[in-house]
Scaffold this motif. Structure first.
Motif, mmCIF file in Angstrom:
data_model
loop_
_atom_site.group_PDB
_atom_site.id
_atom_site.type_symbol
_atom_site.label_atom_id
_atom_site.label_comp_id
_atom_site.label_asym_id
_atom_site.label_seq_id
_atom_site.Cartn_x
_atom_site.Cartn_y
_atom_site.Cartn_z
ATOM 1 N N ASN A 105 -5.368 -9.509 -68.732
ATOM 2 C CA ASN A 105 -4.011 -10.043 -68.890
ATOM 3 C C ASN A 105 -3.043 -9.135 -68.143
ATOM 4 O OD1 ASN A 105 -4.391 -12.236 -71.175
ATOM 5 N ND2 ASN A 105 -5.518 -10.425 -71.861
ATOM 6 N N GLU A 115 7.575 -7.756 -69.576
ATOM 7 C CA GLU A 115 6.639 -7.019 -70.425
ATOM 8 C C GLU A 115 6.793 -7.386 -71.898
ATOM 9 O OE1 GLU A 115 5.725 -2.940 -67.957
ATOM 10 O OE2 GLU A 115 7.495 -2.974 -69.238
ATOM 11 N N VAL A 116 8.033 -7.527 -72.359
ATOM 12 C CA VAL A 116 8.210 -7.873 -73.773
ATOM 13 C C VAL A 116 7.952 -9.356 -74.027
ATOM 14 C CG1 VAL A 116 9.843 -5.982 -74.163
ATOM 15 C CG2 VAL A 116 10.727 -8.238 -73.538
ATOM 16 N N SER A 117 7.985 -10.169 -72.978
ATOM 17 C CA SER A 117 7.703 -11.603 -73.142
ATOM 18 C C SER A 117 6.209 -11.892 -73.162
ATOM 19 C CB SER A 117 8.348 -12.408 -72.004
ATOM 20 O OG SER A 117 9.754 -12.303 -72.027
ATOM 21 N N ASP A 142 3.523 -9.247 -72.907
ATOM 22 C CA ASP A 142 2.658 -8.173 -73.393
ATOM 23 C C ASP A 142 1.431 -7.967 -72.502
ATOM 24 O OD1 ASP A 142 1.683 -6.154 -75.063
ATOM 25 O OD2 ASP A 142 0.649 -7.568 -76.384
ATOM 26 N N GLU A 192 -1.399 -6.062 -69.993
ATOM 27 C CA GLU A 192 -2.068 -4.764 -69.919
ATOM 28 C C GLU A 192 -1.556 -3.950 -68.739
ATOM 29 O OE1 GLU A 192 -6.533 -5.173 -70.415
ATOM 30 O OE2 GLU A 192 -5.942 -7.288 -70.262
ATOM 31 N N LYS A 210 14.443 1.488 -71.143
ATOM 32 C CA LYS A 210 13.744 1.284 -72.413
ATOM 33 C C LYS A 210 14.285 2.216 -73.494
ATOM 34 C CE LYS A 210 9.643 2.906 -73.429
ATOM 35 N NZ LYS A 210 8.191 3.204 -73.541
ATOM 36 N N ILE A 220 12.784 -1.489 -78.610
ATOM 37 C CA ILE A 220 11.556 -1.279 -77.823
ATOM 38 C C ILE A 220 11.351 0.163 -77.380
ATOM 39 C CG2 ILE A 220 11.652 -3.651 -76.968
ATOM 40 C CD1 ILE A 220 12.502 -2.481 -74.227
ATOM 41 N N LEU A 256 7.998 1.576 -78.047
ATOM 42 C CA LEU A 256 6.822 0.811 -77.642
ATOM 43 C C LEU A 256 6.163 1.450 -76.419
ATOM 44 C CD1 LEU A 256 8.033 -2.908 -77.911
ATOM 45 C CD2 LEU A 256 6.755 -1.571 -79.595
ATOM 46 N N LEU A 272 4.945 0.569 -73.251
ATOM 47 C CA LEU A 272 4.921 -0.465 -72.219
ATOM 48 C C LEU A 272 4.117 0.046 -71.023
ATOM 49 C CD1 LEU A 272 8.628 -1.719 -72.240
ATOM 50 C CD2 LEU A 272 6.671 -2.620 -73.504
#
Length: 299
Positions: A126, A232-234, A236, A238, A264, A270, A273, A275
């Motif tokens: 992904n 990235e937040v939509s 997710d 790799e 960020k 976020i 997180l 990312l």
């Protein structure tokens, strides 16, 4: 060994070569894109294919990578910077002219799937691919497959709005803020008396201390970082892979990742997180040809 003609049609130039079933490209060449004259460009493409056929008469097909919304049968709903190809079935026209079957793929999709085949995304299931060139191309790979959407428009990340512009909303899009040509170079030339046509000059002027170059690059990184964070937040992913000539610049990638981290850090939801970092595409200028031909390998 099965071999194919690979064509990578861009807004500025067309790259072509002989691509084998392992993704090895040979006999590479290029010519300037005649993006305003459909017949002339078709003639140029036909000549390129015939040149490769003269080198290896056993080529089995033509894989084409190009910008725009590409239907499964090779019909181009849009064609990006190659405007003269909008509304034609390029696969059909190439077959009529060369006698070879042709498969057409959106350039960002082709580059992304090539990276999965033999590039930076091997073993990744992904991920998001971005190609920064005349505009911003994009590809979304979900569970090892290109996600195309209901109308084959998935991945048109360049249309995302990342900045405010009250006069023309599109001028705040990722295309006009994050692309190399209509983003970085265009914005620099808006304010400079010494116009440039190569992004490397802007980087050099920034390194030499020019205030304009430094400010334009800062704004460029910020817009691009916001667009990537949105993706990235939509989705997710790799991994996020960036291609296009600018991705060869180590300074660009380092500063982009630093800017992503800065943006960020100011977003409370976020900031903690993990990312993924942005990584350069491995296959460079060959990615489009390789990914276009992969359609035959994976058929």
């Amino acid at each position: 060994m099965k071999k194919y003609v690979g064509l990578d049609i861009g807004g500025t130039s067309v790259k072509y070569g002989l691509v084998d079933e392992n993704g090895v490209v040979s006999n590479k060449d290029h010519f300037e894109t005649n993006s305003d004259d459909q017949k002339a460009l078709l003639n140029d493409l036909t000549a390129a294919v015939k040149k490769i056929q003269a080198i290896d008469q056993d080529v089995l097909g033509i894989g084409v990578s190009m910008p725009g919304v590409v239907q499964a049968d090779g019909f181009l709903t849009t064609s990006g910077a190659v405007k003269c190809f909008t509304g034609i079935n390029l696969a059909q026209l190439l077959k009529e002219r060369t006698g070879l079957p042709a498969k057409i793929e959106n350039d960002a999709n082709a580059a992304a799937i090539a990276e999965k085949w033999i590039g930076s995304a091997q073993g990744i299931h992904n991920y998001i691919g971005l190609v920064l060139g005349t505009g911003v191309g994009g590809a979304l790979i979900i569970n090892d497959q290109i996600y195309r959407g209901a109308h084959a428009r998935s991945g048109e990340f360049g249309w995302m709005i990342v900045e405010d512009d009250d006069i023309d909303v599109e001028m705040g899009s990722l295309n006009f803020r994050g692309a190399t040509v209509i983003g970085l170079i265009r914005r620099y030339n808006q304010f400079s008396r010494q116009r440039v046509d190569d992004a490397r000059i802007i980087f050099q002027r920034a390194d030499d201390g020019e205030t304009l170059a430094k400010n334009v690059l800062k704004s460029y990184y910020h817009s691009l970082a916001k667009g990537i964070i949105n993706l990235e937040v939509s989705f997710d992913p790799e991994l996020v892979i960036i291609g296009g000539g600018i991705s060869n610049n180590t300074e660009f990638l380092n500063n982009l990742n630093k800017t992503i981290e800065k943006v960020k850090a100011t977003h409370n939801s976020i900031k903690d997180l993990d990312l993924p970092l942005v990584k350069a595409a491995k296959l460079k200028n060959d990615a489009g040809m390789i990914g276009a031909v992969y359609q035959f390998i994976n058929a």
